[in-house]
Design an enzyme around this catalytic site. Structure first.
Site, PDB file in Angstrom:
ATOM      1  N   THR A   1       0.844  -1.194   0.000  1.00 44.03           N
ATOM      2  CA  THR A   1       0.000   0.000   0.000  1.00 44.03           C
ATOM      3  C   THR A   1       0.879   1.244   0.000  1.00 44.03           C
ATOM      4  O   THR A   1       0.771   2.111   0.865  1.00 44.03           O
ATOM      5  CB  THR A   1      -0.940  -0.018   1.215  1.00 44.03           C
ATOM      6  N   ARG A   2       1.739   1.297  -0.976  1.00 39.51           N
ATOM      7  CA  ARG A   2       2.659   2.426  -1.178  1.00 39.51           C
ATOM      8  C   ARG A   2       3.191   2.320  -2.593  1.00 39.51           C
ATOM      9  O   ARG A   2       3.028   1.298  -3.256  1.00 39.51           O
ATOM     10  CB  ARG A   2       3.816   2.353  -0.188  1.00 39.51           C
TER      11      ARG A   2
END
Length: 194
Positions: A32-33
């Site tokens: 999630t980046r």
């Protein structure tokens, strides 16, 4: 996209897969980046991923649609590290005594480094990311050779010579390598000077 939509995910992220020699995909992970290699993706898509990530975080529209994102050309990213490949990639530290970074068409450098900078042994060994773009893989490799030849980082040990040697190795040039490339069949660093 379906994975992100299924959990109502909004933001920058990556989904990673491996592809075997029979063209089968295997799921590895999601992050999630943005990925560390996002500059290479930016070069082949002409999308500023960091800007889009910030727009999403601010609740602003990005103006991007998946169907509008097109891949063009080839980009290769070199992670320039304060590590010594000849000593099992041990991290190194010290003062950068001389720094020369490349430029020119298709060459991008993302770094915090400067001559006189103190490289700490307590953090990630990443010194800079050199990203090289070309319309073809062959052009990206030619530009990479020039860019790496122009690069000088003196002080701590680095992996510059390893990158230079890899670019001379026919297995890399012809894209006939796999995950065991560096550990399975080491490239002699002496070739880097050749």
């Amino acid at each position: 996209m379906r994975l992100a939509e299924s959990i109502n995910y909004r933001g920058a992220g990556t989904v990673e897969f491996l592809l075997d020699d029979e063209n089968r995909f295997y799921f590895i992970e999601t992050n999630t980046r943005i990925q560390v290699e996002h500059p290479a993706t930016e070069e082949v898509t002409d999308v500023d991923i960091v800007r889009a990530q910030l727009q999403i975080a601010a609740g602003e529209p990005t103006g991007l649609r998946q169907r509008d994102v097109r891949l063009t050309g080839h980009a290769i990213e070199y992670r320039l590290l304060a590590e010594d490949p000849e000593r099992d990639f041990r991290p190194d530290a010290g003062t950068v005594t001389d720094l020369r970074l490349p430029g020119g068409p298709g060459v991008r450098v993302d770094t915090h480094l400067y001559a006189g900078c103190e490289v700490s042994p307590f953090y990630d060994s990443l010194l800079a990311k050199l990203i090289v773009y070309g319309d073809t893989r062959a052009e990206a490799i030619r530009r990479s050779r020039r860019a790496l030849a122009e690069t000088r980082i003196e002080g701590p040990a680095t992996n510059l010579d390893l990158h230079r040697a890899i670019l001379q190795d026919q297995r890399f040039v012809s894209a006939e390598y796999d995950l065991d490339y560096v550990t399975g069949t080491p490239v002699p660093l002496a070739e880097a000077a050749g």
